[in-house]
Design a protein around this motif. Structure first.
Motif, mmCIF file in Angstrom:
data_model
loop_
_atom_site.group_PDB
_atom_site.id
_atom_site.type_symbol
_atom_site.label_atom_id
_atom_site.label_comp_id
_atom_site.label_asym_id
_atom_site.label_seq_id
_atom_site.Cartn_x
_atom_site.Cartn_y
_atom_site.Cartn_z
ATOM 1 N N THR A 150 -11.892 25.046 8.513
ATOM 2 C CA THR A 150 -13.038 25.522 9.299
ATOM 3 C C THR A 150 -12.588 26.497 10.373
ATOM 4 O O THR A 150 -13.219 27.559 10.583
ATOM 5 C CB THR A 150 -13.763 24.322 9.945
ATOM 6 N N ALA A 151 -11.493 26.170 11.070
ATOM 7 C CA ALA A 151 -10.968 27.073 12.104
ATOM 8 C C ALA A 151 -10.512 28.393 11.495
ATOM 9 O O ALA A 151 -10.726 29.472 12.063
ATOM 10 C CB ALA A 151 -9.818 26.397 12.844
ATOM 11 N N ILE A 152 -9.909 28.319 10.309
ATOM 12 C CA ILE A 152 -9.449 29.539 9.628
ATOM 13 C C ILE A 152 -10.639 30.422 9.272
ATOM 14 O O ILE A 152 -10.616 31.649 9.487
ATOM 15 C CB ILE A 152 -8.644 29.162 8.363
ATOM 16 N N ALA A 153 -11.679 29.824 8.745
ATOM 17 C CA ALA A 153 -12.847 30.599 8.328
ATOM 18 C C ALA A 153 -13.559 31.252 9.498
ATOM 19 O O ALA A 153 -14.173 32.318 9.346
ATOM 20 C CB ALA A 153 -13.812 29.691 7.564
ATOM 21 N N GLN A 154 -13.464 30.660 10.671
ATOM 22 C CA GLN A 154 -14.164 31.185 11.849
ATOM 23 C C GLN A 154 -13.333 32.208 12.619
ATOM 24 O O GLN A 154 -13.842 32.823 13.567
ATOM 25 C CB GLN A 154 -14.540 30.025 12.777
ATOM 26 N N GLY A 155 -12.077 32.410 12.242
ATOM 27 C CA GLY A 155 -11.218 33.358 12.951
ATOM 28 C C GLY A 155 -10.697 34.449 12.032
ATOM 29 O O GLY A 155 -10.803 34.354 10.800
ATOM 30 N N PRO A 156 -10.098 35.498 12.592
ATOM 31 C CA PRO A 156 -9.529 36.589 11.777
ATOM 32 C C PRO A 156 -8.134 36.210 11.273
ATOM 33 O O PRO A 156 -7.118 36.766 11.682
ATOM 34 C CB PRO A 156 -9.464 37.756 12.768
ATOM 35 N N VAL A 157 -8.096 35.239 10.373
ATOM 36 C CA VAL A 157 -6.833 34.601 9.984
ATOM 37 C C VAL A 157 -6.320 35.150 8.663
ATOM 38 O O VAL A 157 -7.092 35.360 7.715
ATOM 39 C CB VAL A 157 -7.009 33.069 9.897
ATOM 40 N N VAL A 158 -5.018 35.365 8.612
ATOM 41 C CA VAL A 158 -4.315 35.749 7.383
ATOM 42 C C VAL A 158 -3.368 34.617 7.031
ATOM 43 O O VAL A 158 -2.481 34.279 7.814
ATOM 44 C CB VAL A 158 -3.533 37.065 7.565
ATOM 45 N N MET A 159 -3.559 34.029 5.875
ATOM 46 C CA MET A 159 -2.657 32.976 5.413
ATOM 47 C C MET A 159 -1.493 33.596 4.651
ATOM 48 O O MET A 159 -1.674 34.550 3.883
ATOM 49 C CB MET A 159 -3.404 31.979 4.518
ATOM 50 N N GLY A 160 -0.333 33.040 4.855
ATOM 51 C CA GLY A 160 0.855 33.569 4.208
ATOM 52 C C GLY A 160 1.178 32.860 2.911
ATOM 53 O O GLY A 160 0.998 31.645 2.783
ATOM 54 N N ILE A 161 1.633 33.634 1.930
ATOM 55 C CA ILE A 161 2.149 33.079 0.685
ATOM 56 C C ILE A 161 3.502 33.731 0.410
ATOM 57 O O ILE A 161 3.836 34.771 0.990
ATOM 58 C CB ILE A 161 1.196 33.319 -0.512
#
Length: 530
Positions: free
Chosen positions: A148-159
């Protein structure tokens, strides 16, 4: 003219030709070997480029990026890694509230959070325990809270895109358009990826590849801007962070055969555009890093952001935030040209800072050809010097030519930021000189011996040495000059020789001819005969 004299004049005329032909043959051979042994030479070349970076690092900026560091102090305060996902959710929420332009994780979360209360409740119920749940509205699933926090912020997940697994990567978030050949046909292919649990990747606005591709000596000199895994394109973590920060929808990839890119040769990537920013790329999609050390970049412990976020509002607001770790036990420490133990997250920060500042290093596809031309021209010049001047002057020429190569390479690095290899041309020069100089000495010594054999019987030793040192002073047919000719005789020698026995006569001649000869040779006279 004696046979020795004739042989000398013929040999002197062939020396320069022999040295020149040998030098050109050696030049062709070493250039061919250098082309074959390019990977081995590159190892030396990269060490030279590393020295350049230490000697002239990139100018420090007020960077658009900062690092939230999961350091030793944060682990000591919050607890061992991995932290509960609700803690990570709080970290993301705090950074988003402070106005971070984008938040990129140089970390992967491949497993569910085993500290979630929901999992604990399920385990207890399996054991037959009666568990009363809290009032509705309280999230028992830490991963859901994090998502939820990720969806609400300008977040880039790393792979981590890699060929060590065939696990399918998540669907990319960014779109890609390309000018020229489809980059999937020439970029390196990877078989899979280490990615986050699906819930987190699905919630994120961006997904970027943080995997390094080190060189043979495990030093990070380049970073992939774009990678291909299972036929899908994935941007590097820094590039995706720039895209999300600018609100761009995707990337434009320009191939070397695109209109206006020059074309010709092997097709490869030439540049990547993200939003309003361009980044040059190697044919394989890599970006050359020019390290500055980022002395002005804010680096804040993660525990500090969790404890008192408002104290760091100025450092975070408007910046791209990279979340990574410098804790030694978490093994995200890499070697770079300027630091043998740099946190990997700092490398991503360097890339972002360079692209925003539009300050680049590049090794164009024409660099290898230019180095071949430099090596060939310098080698031909050295062959000419050795053949025409001699060992001493050609040694100075070797130093001058090699110095010119290194100066040109250094100037190219500090001015236009182009990486030109000085190693291969220098090796070519050394090889050519090591073959032609001894050959020249051997031929020169042979010429000197010819001079001594031809003229040593009737010229003074001093004059013979002078001629052997400068055979060009000898010319067929001689030369016209004023000379003094001495004819000497012993008065009444016939009568003396008739009245003296052979021993006495020999003694008389020696007492006359020895001092006479010494006087003549001391004045460099030529004795024709006695």
């Amino acid at each position: 003219m004696t046979k020795a004299e004739g042989r000398f004049f013929g040999q002197a005329g062939r020396r320069q030709l022999v040295v020149a032909l040998a030098g050109l043959t050696a030049l062709a051979a070493i250039v061919f070997v250098a082309l074959i042994a390019r990977p081995q030479i590159d190892r030396l070349t990269y060490l030279v480029f590393d020295f350049y970076q230490r000697a002239a690092p990139r100018d420090a900026t007020d960077p658009p990026v900062m690092v939230v560091d999961i350091d030793e102090s944060s682990i000591a305060e919050i607890g061992q890694w991995p932290w509960p996902r609700d803690t990570m959710a709080a970290l993301v929420a705090n950074l988003a509230d402070l106005g971070a332009a984008s938040i990129a994780f140089d970390i992967v979360f491949p497993e569910t959070d085993r500290t979630s209360l929901g999992q604990a409740v399920g385990a207890l119920r399996k054991l037959g325990a009666q568990v009363d749940l809290p009032v509705s509205g309280v999230t028992l699933d830490n991963d859901a809270a994090f998502a939820t926090a990720i969806a609400q912020g300008p977040v880039v997940m790393g792979i981590a895109v890699t060929s060590e697994t065939t696990h399918p990567p998540p669907a990319p978030k960014a779109g890609f358009s390309h000018g020229g050949t489809d980059p999937r046909t020439y970029l390196p292919q990877f078989s899979g990826a280490v990615s986050n649990i699906a819930e987190l990747d699905a919630a994120a606005p961006g997904i970027g590849n943080f995997a390094f591709v080190p060189s043979a000596d495990n030093i990070i000199r380049t970073m992939p801007l774009v990678s291909v895994s299972q036929n899908s394109l994935y941007p590097g973590l820094g590039m995706e962070a720039l895209r999300v920060a600018q609100g761009a929808s995707g990337f434009l990839l320009r191939s070397s055969d695109a209109s206006g890119e020059g074309g010709g040769g092997t097709v490869g990537l030439s540049a990547v555009r993200v939003g309003a920013l361009d980044a040059p790329a190697t044919a394989q999609g890599a970006f050359w890093l020019h390290y500055s050390g980022m002395p002005n970049m804010p680096v804040i412990p993660a525990a500090a952001i969790l404890a008192d976020p408002q104290a760091h509002a100025e450092a975070v607001g408007g910046r791209i935030v990279l979340i990574g770790t410098s804790a030694v036990g978490l093994r995200d420490i890499v070697a770079t040209p300027v630091d043998p133990a740099m946190p990997g997250v700092f490398v991503h920060a360097e890339l972002i800072d360079q692209i925003v500042a539009q300050s680049f290093l590049s090794r164009p596809d024409w660099a290898a050809g230019a180095e071949l031309v430099i090596a060939s021209v310098a080698g031909i010049a050295l062959v000419a010097l050795v053949a025409l001047t001699g060992p001493i002057l050609s040694s100075l020429g070797l130093v001058a030519l090699a110095g010119g190569v290194w100066f040109a390479s250094w100037w190219s690095f500090v001015q236009p930021g182009i990486l030109i290899d000085p190693v291969a041309p220098t090796l070519v020069l050394l090889f050519v000189f090591s073959l032609t100089a001894p050959l020249l000495v051997a031929l020169t010594n042979s010429e000197k011996q010819y001079v001594r054999d031809a003229f040593g019987r009737y010229l003074s030793p001093t004059l013979v040495e002078r001629l052997s040192d400068n055979p060009r002073a000898l010319t067929l047919g001689g030369e016209t000059r004023e000379i003094t000719v001495l004819f000497s005789d012993i008065r009444g020698f016939t009568g003396l020789s008739e009245n003296l026995d052979p021993t006495a006569l020999t003694s008389l001649l020696n007492r006359f001819l020895t001092p006479m000869t010494d006087v003549l040779l001391a004045r460099e006279a030529t004795i024709d005969k006695y």
